[in-house]
Design a protein around this motif. Structure first.
Motif, PDB file in Angstrom:
ATOM      1  N   GLU A  24       5.996   1.081 -13.450  1.00 15.06           N
ATOM      2  CA  GLU A  24       4.884   1.525 -12.592  1.00 15.06           C
ATOM      3  C   GLU A  24       3.819   2.238 -13.428  1.00 15.06           C
ATOM      4  O   GLU A  24       2.620   2.056 -13.196  1.00 15.06           O
ATOM      5  CB  GLU A  24       5.387   2.447 -11.483  1.00 15.06           C
ATOM      6  N   GLN A  25       4.248   3.042 -14.383  1.00 14.95           N
ATOM      7  CA  GLN A  25       3.297   3.746 -15.250  1.00 14.95           C
ATOM      8  C   GLN A  25       2.527   2.771 -16.143  1.00 14.95           C
ATOM      9  O   GLN A  25       1.322   2.918 -16.342  1.00 14.95           O
ATOM     10  CB  GLN A  25       4.027   4.788 -16.106  1.00 14.95           C
ATOM     11  N   GLY A  28       0.144   0.892 -13.863  1.00 15.16           N
ATOM     12  CA  GLY A  28      -0.889   1.829 -13.430  1.00 15.16           C
ATOM     13  C   GLY A  28      -1.911   2.113 -14.510  1.00 15.16           C
ATOM     14  O   GLY A  28      -3.115   2.194 -14.248  1.00 15.16           O
ATOM     15  N   THR A  29      -1.436   2.255 -15.746  1.00 14.83           N
ATOM     16  CA  THR A  29      -2.342   2.493 -16.878  1.00 14.83           C
ATOM     17  C   THR A  29      -3.266   1.303 -17.097  1.00 14.83           C
ATOM     18  O   THR A  29      -4.465   1.471 -17.336  1.00 14.83           O
ATOM     19  CB  THR A  29      -1.528   2.784 -18.157  1.00 14.83           C
ATOM     20  N   VAL A  41      -8.678   2.816  -7.889  1.00 14.19           N
ATOM     21  CA  VAL A  41      -7.244   2.559  -7.986  1.00 14.19           C
ATOM     22  C   VAL A  41      -6.504   3.773  -7.449  1.00 14.19           C
ATOM     23  O   VAL A  41      -6.837   4.915  -7.781  1.00 14.19           O
ATOM     24  CB  VAL A  41      -6.822   2.298  -9.452  1.00 14.19           C
ATOM     25  N   HIS A  43      -2.355   5.131  -6.531  1.00 17.21           N
ATOM     26  CA  HIS A  43      -0.962   4.834  -6.844  1.00 17.21           C
ATOM     27  C   HIS A  43      -0.015   5.522  -5.870  1.00 17.21           C
ATOM     28  O   HIS A  43      -0.314   6.591  -5.346  1.00 17.21           O
ATOM     29  CB  HIS A  43      -0.619   5.309  -8.267  1.00 17.21           C
ATOM     30  N   ASP A  44       1.141   4.906  -5.671  1.00 20.50           N
ATOM     31  CA  ASP A  44       2.279   5.499  -4.963  1.00 20.50           C
ATOM     32  C   ASP A  44       1.915   6.026  -3.576  1.00 20.50           C
ATOM     33  O   ASP A  44       1.950   7.223  -3.325  1.00 20.50           O
ATOM     34  CB  ASP A  44       2.896   6.613  -5.818  1.00 20.50           C
ATOM     35  N   ASP A  53       3.246   0.587  -4.693  1.00 17.54           N
ATOM     36  CA  ASP A  53       3.066   1.055  -6.069  1.00 17.54           C
ATOM     37  C   ASP A  53       1.601   1.330  -6.397  1.00 17.54           C
ATOM     38  O   ASP A  53       1.267   2.383  -6.912  1.00 17.54           O
ATOM     39  CB  ASP A  53       3.640   0.043  -7.062  1.00 17.54           C
ATOM     40  N   HIS A  54       0.717   0.357  -6.114  1.00 14.81           N
ATOM     41  CA  HIS A  54      -0.696   0.502  -6.480  1.00 14.81           C
ATOM     42  C   HIS A  54      -1.565  -0.250  -5.462  1.00 14.81           C
ATOM     43  O   HIS A  54      -1.170  -1.297  -4.965  1.00 14.81           O
ATOM     44  CB  HIS A  54      -0.987  -0.104  -7.864  1.00 14.81           C
ATOM     45  N   GLU A  66       2.731  -4.643  -6.454  1.00 16.72           N
ATOM     46  CA  GLU A  66       4.101  -4.175  -6.641  1.00 16.72           C
ATOM     47  C   GLU A  66       4.483  -4.467  -8.083  1.00 16.72           C
ATOM     48  O   GLU A  66       4.437  -5.611  -8.520  1.00 16.72           O
ATOM     49  CB  GLU A  66       5.061  -4.894  -5.681  1.00 16.72           C
ATOM     50  N   SER A  67       4.848  -3.435  -8.837  1.00 20.59           N
ATOM     51  CA  SER A  67       5.244  -3.629 -10.232  1.00 20.59           C
ATOM     52  C   SER A  67       6.762  -3.664 -10.298  1.00 20.59           C
ATOM     53  O   SER A  67       7.433  -2.837  -9.700  1.00 20.59           O
ATOM     54  CB  SER A  67       4.665  -2.530 -11.113  1.00 20.59           C
ATOM     55  N   LYS A 173      -2.488   8.600   1.914  1.00 16.18           N
ATOM     56  CA  LYS A 173      -1.541   9.094   0.907  1.00 16.18           C
ATOM     57  C   LYS A 173      -1.235  10.569   1.137  1.00 16.18           C
ATOM     58  O   LYS A 173      -0.074  10.973   1.117  1.00 16.18           O
ATOM     59  CB  LYS A 173      -2.097   8.874  -0.500  1.00 16.18           C
TER      60      LYS A 173
END
Length: 194
Positions: A24-25, A28-29, A41, A43-44, A53-54, A66-67, A173
């Protein structure tokens, strides 16, 4: 024997969770690079079904990503046609459900009627081959192709629409994070932990 099996299962879950977090990191990066091109963007995002996920919002559209860290076979060729394994179908269903959730929870409520694209991304594919499969309006991507895929769409979202959708995603969120915190706190009180 039973205790040994439980311990092994717990250790596998920790390893799986850790690998999933790292993936996920990584994803996301990579997605954060899109912010230099006017995309937003987030996340979570917690939902009643789990977490997303993103989410990427930009002039080309809205994308739920979804990662996945799973390296198992996701696609196979049968009679010259690419098909999804049962594992891939599970991930596809998750991404499609999350895309539907975002459409229903955010876009319908603010009056923007566009399709939310679902992506399943596996950045750790070791053979570096890029295979894609579109199934149930969700695309599976191997390798590091998500950003190019997102940028390749011919969307039509205005800057105002992007900002409005992003604000509502941030509010969702925050709201769901607070609900989750309150739920955990009530559980701790119920077992006399607090």
């Amino acid at each position: 024997i039973f205790t040994t099996l439980l311990i092994e299962k717990r250790e596998q879950n920790y390893i799986s969770y850790g690998r999933g977090y790292i993936v996920e990191q990584i994803v996301g990066t990579k997605l954060a690079l899109l912010e230099n091109e006017g995309y937003k963007v987030i996340h979570d995002i917690q939902t009643n079904r789990g977490n997303i996920d993103h989410v990427v919002v930009g002039h080309t559209g809205v994308f739920v990503i979804e990662s996945k860290s799973n390296k198992n076979l996701m696609l196979f060729s049968k009679n010259g046609q690419l098909s999804a394994t049962n594992l891939a179908k599970k991930f596809i269903k998750q991404a499609a459900g999350n895309a539907f959730f975002i459409h229903e929870e955010i876009l319908e409520n603010i009056g923007i009627d566009i399709f939310v694209n679902g992506l399943v991304v596996r950045p750790l594919n070791e053979n570096k081959k890029i295979k894609t499969l579109l199934n149930n309006h969700v695309i599976i991507l191997d390798g590091e192709t998500a950003n190019n895929h997102i940028k390749s769409f011919n969307g039509y979202l205005s800057e105002e629409d992007i900002k409005l959708i992003y604000e509502h995603l941030c509010n969702l969120k925050r709201k769901n994070k607070l609900l989750r915190f309150n739920f955990i706190q009530k559980k701790l009180v119920a077992i006399n932990f607090l």
